[in-house]
Scaffold this motif. Structure first.
Motif, mmCIF file in Angstrom:
data_model
loop_
_atom_site.group_PDB
_atom_site.id
_atom_site.type_symbol
_atom_site.label_atom_id
_atom_site.label_comp_id
_atom_site.label_asym_id
_atom_site.label_seq_id
_atom_site.Cartn_x
_atom_site.Cartn_y
_atom_site.Cartn_z
ATOM 1 N N ILE A 51 0.932 -1.104 -0.027
ATOM 2 C CA ILE A 51 0.095 0.033 -0.017
ATOM 3 C C ILE A 51 0.824 1.262 0.173
ATOM 4 N N THR A 52 0.131 2.287 -0.365
ATOM 5 C CA THR A 52 1.078 3.582 -0.432
ATOM 6 C C THR A 52 0.599 4.785 0.482
ATOM 7 N N TYR A 53 1.248 5.506 1.097
ATOM 8 C CA TYR A 53 0.831 6.528 1.976
ATOM 9 C C TYR A 53 1.237 7.923 1.226
ATOM 10 N N GLU A 54 0.611 8.974 1.573
ATOM 11 C CA GLU A 54 1.001 10.411 1.113
ATOM 12 C C GLU A 54 0.854 11.416 2.030
ATOM 13 N N CYS A 55 1.410 12.466 2.031
ATOM 14 C CA CYS A 55 1.134 13.319 3.207
ATOM 15 C C CYS A 55 -0.308 14.021 3.219
ATOM 16 N N ALA A 56 -0.183 14.191 4.711
ATOM 17 C CA ALA A 56 -1.515 14.771 4.999
ATOM 18 C C ALA A 56 -1.847 16.204 4.423
ATOM 19 N N ASN A 57 -3.084 16.618 4.483
ATOM 20 C CA ASN A 57 -3.307 18.189 4.282
ATOM 21 C C ASN A 57 -2.650 18.995 4.966
ATOM 22 N N GLY A 58 -1.867 19.970 4.284
ATOM 23 C CA GLY A 58 -1.083 20.806 4.938
ATOM 24 C C GLY A 58 0.459 20.418 5.184
ATOM 25 N N TYR A 59 0.713 19.297 4.509
ATOM 26 C CA TYR A 59 1.911 18.820 4.653
ATOM 27 C C TYR A 59 2.570 18.513 3.285
ATOM 28 N N GLU A 60 3.824 18.357 3.095
ATOM 29 C CA GLU A 60 4.327 18.240 1.806
ATOM 30 C C GLU A 60 5.482 17.142 1.887
ATOM 31 N N LYS A 61 5.736 16.324 0.710
ATOM 32 C CA LYS A 61 6.776 15.376 0.782
ATOM 33 C C LYS A 61 8.166 15.928 0.849
ATOM 34 N N GLU A 62 8.934 15.237 2.134
ATOM 35 C CA GLU A 62 10.158 15.860 2.093
ATOM 36 C C GLU A 62 11.393 14.679 1.587
ATOM 37 N N GLU A 63 10.918 13.215 1.688
ATOM 38 C CA GLU A 63 11.569 12.249 1.033
ATOM 39 C C GLU A 63 11.205 10.929 1.436
ATOM 40 N N GLY A 64 11.361 10.053 0.638
ATOM 41 C CA GLY A 64 10.817 8.673 0.597
ATOM 42 C C GLY A 64 9.646 8.421 -0.254
ATOM 43 N N SER A 65 9.176 7.152 -0.479
ATOM 44 C CA SER A 65 8.205 6.702 -1.302
ATOM 45 C C SER A 65 6.915 6.431 -0.590
ATOM 46 N N GLY A 66 6.568 6.355 0.596
ATOM 47 C CA GLY A 66 5.433 6.056 1.344
ATOM 48 C C GLY A 66 5.024 4.483 1.022
ATOM 49 N N THR A 67 5.745 3.681 0.745
ATOM 50 C CA THR A 67 5.291 2.204 0.480
ATOM 51 C C THR A 67 5.369 1.456 1.736
ATOM 52 N N SER A 68 4.277 0.923 2.032
ATOM 53 C CA SER A 68 4.249 -0.314 3.041
ATOM 54 C C SER A 68 3.836 -1.591 2.717
ATOM 55 N N THR A 69 4.675 -2.686 3.344
ATOM 56 C CA THR A 69 4.374 -4.105 2.360
ATOM 57 C C THR A 69 4.034 -4.977 3.860
ATOM 58 N N CYS A 70 3.045 -5.616 3.239
ATOM 59 C CA CYS A 70 2.522 -6.899 4.332
ATOM 60 C C CYS A 70 3.312 -7.892 4.474
ATOM 61 N N THR A 71 3.974 -8.122 5.717
ATOM 62 C CA THR A 71 5.195 -9.228 6.050
ATOM 63 C C THR A 71 4.657 -9.860 7.435
ATOM 64 N N GLY A 72 4.441 -11.221 7.153
ATOM 65 C CA GLY A 72 4.152 -11.775 8.319
ATOM 66 C C GLY A 72 2.963 -11.361 9.243
ATOM 67 N N GLY A 73 2.059 -10.859 8.571
ATOM 68 C CA GLY A 73 0.558 -10.379 9.301
ATOM 69 C C GLY A 73 1.039 -8.961 9.730
#
Length: 269
Positions: A57-79
């Protein structure tokens, strides 16, 4: 013998395949992903219901915030979900757009959520909001600084002023007054429109010479009245002194009958 081994081998392979399928099918799914601070799930991730092993899944910055670095990806691993490698920072609204005769008090900075106070220069008054807030879309609120005005001065009897406009005088403008011939200006010759919307002093008046002549006439009559009163007082004093002298001459118990001719003669003088 070979047939028996071959049969046993097939059974063993089949058992291993079934065990693998059981393990894979029984693997734990990840729960619904949580919202991280200053981050939210993308619309695509919000539409997913099942999160199997290896799902991303992918995350993005909330309203009022902007991306500083990173991709925002999170992986399901071992539950469980891995931490997204995304860092968000507050948006910077920058300095508010300057406007004529306006200034800002910036104590909280210019980042998202900050607030600044709007002030006007001397001689100008605020119209609109007194504070601006830094939102995701920029600074909120509208304000402007309007010049202070004074009411038009009234017409001066037997005189005129330098103000000949239909508009009201503005802060800092000076009005000069003039009197007609034969009249004297009483008061300040000029008045100024101040920052409070009031004049620096009341408008002057134009006084005619006729009043001065009447005043002189009244003043000239005063010596005549004083002279008459003084003469009467002197005559009374003289009469009293003469009467006392005559009484002393005739004696204390003299009725004064013998003095009547003299008094009558004095009165006829």
């Amino acid at each position: 013998m070979d047939a028996v081994l071959d049969s046993c081998g097939r059974r063993r392979v089949r058992a291993l395949l079934l065990l693998h399928l059981f393990i894979v099918s029984g693997a734990a799914e990840c729960p619904k992903p949580l919202t991280w601070q200053n981050m939210v799930l993308t619309n695509e991730a919000l539409l997913q219901n099942n999160f199997k092993e290896g799902a991303e899944i992918t995350y993005e910055c909330a309203n009022g915030y902007e991306k500083e670095e990173g991709s925002g990806t999170s992986t399901c691993t071992g539950g469980e979900w891995t931490n997204p490698d995304l860092q968000c920072k507050k948006k910077d609204c920058g300095l508010p757009r300057p406007q004529p005769h306006m200034a800002f008090i910036i104590d909280e900075g210019t980042l998202f959520g900050a607030s600044v106070k709007v002030i006007c220069d001397k001689g100008y008054e605020l119209s609109g909001t007194a504070y601006k807030d830094c939102y995701a879309s920029g600074w909120s609120g509208r304000a402007r600084c309007d010049v202070v005005t004074c009411v038009k001065p009234n017409a001066v009897a037997n005189g005129r002023s330098s103000w000949d406009s239909d508009k009201e005088p503005e802060y800092g403008e000076i009005i000069e007054f003039f009197c007609d011939d034969g009249h004297t200006l009483i008061g300040n010759k000029t008045i100024e429109c101040t920052e409070t919307g009031q004049y620096s002093s009341p408008p002057p008046e134009c006084e005619g010479k006729r009043g001065d002549v009447d005043t002189n006439k009244d003043t000239g009559a005063m010596p005549v009245i004083v002279s008459v009163i003084s003469t009467v007082i002197v005559v009374l004093i003289v009469l009293l002194i003469l009467h006392h002298f005559l009484l002393k001459r005739k004696g204390s118990y003299d009725t004064g009958e013998d003095l009547k001719p003299e008094l009558l003669q004095f009165q006829n003088l």
